[in-house]
Design an enzyme around this catalytic site. Structure first.
Site, PDB file in Angstrom:
ATOM      1  N   SER A  98     -36.253 -14.029  67.585  1.00 37.41           N
ATOM      2  CA  SER A  98     -36.642 -13.855  66.060  1.00 37.41           C
ATOM      3  C   SER A  98     -35.701 -14.667  65.139  1.00 37.41           C
ATOM      4  CB  SER A  98     -36.963 -12.333  65.944  1.00 37.41           C
ATOM      5  OG  SER A  98     -35.701 -11.777  65.460  1.00 37.41           O
TER       6      SER A  98
ATOM      7  N   TYR B  22     -28.511  -6.527  67.744  1.00 36.18           N
ATOM      8  CA  TYR B  22     -29.906  -7.214  67.806  1.00 36.18           C
ATOM      9  C   TYR B  22     -29.470  -8.641  67.552  1.00 36.18           C
ATOM     10  CZ  TYR B  22     -34.691  -8.139  66.719  1.00 36.18           C
ATOM     11  OH  TYR B  22     -35.959  -8.636  66.518  1.00 36.18           O
TER      12      TYR B  22
END
Length: 316
Positions: free
Chosen positions: A158, A183
């Site tokens: 992402s 993340y």
């Protein structure tokens, strides 16, 4: 970085998974989609089966997967917890024992911005689940990935990769935990994994791609407080999406389906994609991939570290 440039695919931000699959017949093809029963994974599974593929969905919650996929033809559900390497081995062993080959492998399952959690021998959960679990899974499935002339492996990353490079001196966040940096590291690892897998696998016919699916509100946000998403400008106080940049799940699944199947990518690999297109390299706020996420030296280094941590390496 020679191949990391747009190719003029003709698709874009609003393209759907069904649209990128138009005219592509996947009859007789087998795909594995981790997390293929929720959010983007569910849309991906539906689109692939509609195009004729048989889809294996390894699920941490098999009962939830059966419920979500009820009525979807050509789907097979098995058990897999990416945060548990024994579970990864057990799934891979069961699949290999079936004697089948894999044509498409989509590493879609992920957790995002989770509170500090430790799995396995104390690994940080986002790095362990999003990266190490998929690393071990793909390496264990290697005989099936090369069996039929070579598969495509798609690693779902992402724009979160922009939040952090690999923290080589503190992979496991022992020196203080930040859920968004953790993340980001995991999503950078997803890209570097595809870069090195492609370098190692292309002579055997296996090509690998990484991608940003786009902004989509899915169960991936389950660890976020509602107020946090309001503060980000993602939703209003009633929970309604605010950003026109958000994609529908069908649009969000499009880039990973395109990367997995498009003949436009024949002969290519090791690149980062977004909006059903190869992305450009970006060092500012423009769309694209950060240079550190596609650096071949870092990719090789992360592969070595990951093999040491998991004890699994199809090439070692």
């Amino acid at each position: 970085m020679g191949e990391q440039h747009k190719i003029g695919s003709g698709f874009g931000h609003d393209s759907t998974a069904d649209e990128v699959l138009a005219g592509i017949d996947l009859t007789g093809k087998l795909a594995i989609v981790t997390g293929g029963y929720s959010g983007l994974g569910l849309e991906t599974t539906k689109a692939l089966t509609k195009a004729g593929a048989h889809v294996v969905v390894p699920a941490r919650r098999p009962d939830a997967a059966r419920e979500a996929l009820a009525g979807v033809d050509d789907v097979e559900i098995d058990e897999l917890d990416l945060g548990d390497l024994d579970s990864v081995k057990a799934f891979a062993d069961r699949f290999l024992a079936s004697g089948r080959s894999v044509d498409i492998m989509i590493d879609n399952a992920a957790i995002m911005a989770a509170p500090e959690t430790r799995v396995g021998p104390g690994w940080e959960a986002q790095f362990a689940t999003n990266h190490l679990g998929h690393f071990a899974l793909v390496n264990r499935l290697w005989p099936a990935l090369v069996a039929d002339g070579g598969a495509r492996v798609v690693s779902v990353s992402s724009t979160g990769h922009r939040r952090s490079d690999i923290r080589w001196d503190d992979l496991e966040f022992r020196q203080g935990y930040d859920k968004w940096q953790a993340y980001g590291q995991a999503k950078t690892a997803n890209v570097l994994f595809a870069v090195q897998l492609d370098a190692l696998g292309k002579d055997s016919g296996v090509r690998a791609f990484a991608l940003h699916p786009g902004g989509i509100l899915t169960p991936l946000q389950r660890h976020l407080e509602k107020q946090e998403m309001v503060d980000f400008g993602w939703i209003d106080e009633d929970g309604n999406p605010l950003s026109t940049a958000f994609k529908s799940p069908a649009q969000g699944a499009a880039t990973q389906v395109w990367a997995a199947t498009s003949p436009q990518l024949d002969g290519l690999g090791g690149v980062f994609c977004e909006d059903c297109e190869i992305a450009e390299v970006s060092t500012d706020d423009a769309p694209g991939v950060r240079p550190y996420a596609i650096d071949p030296v870092s990719a090789a280094r992360l592969w070595t570290v990951s093999a040491e941590l998991t004890g699994v390496n199809a090439f070692g």
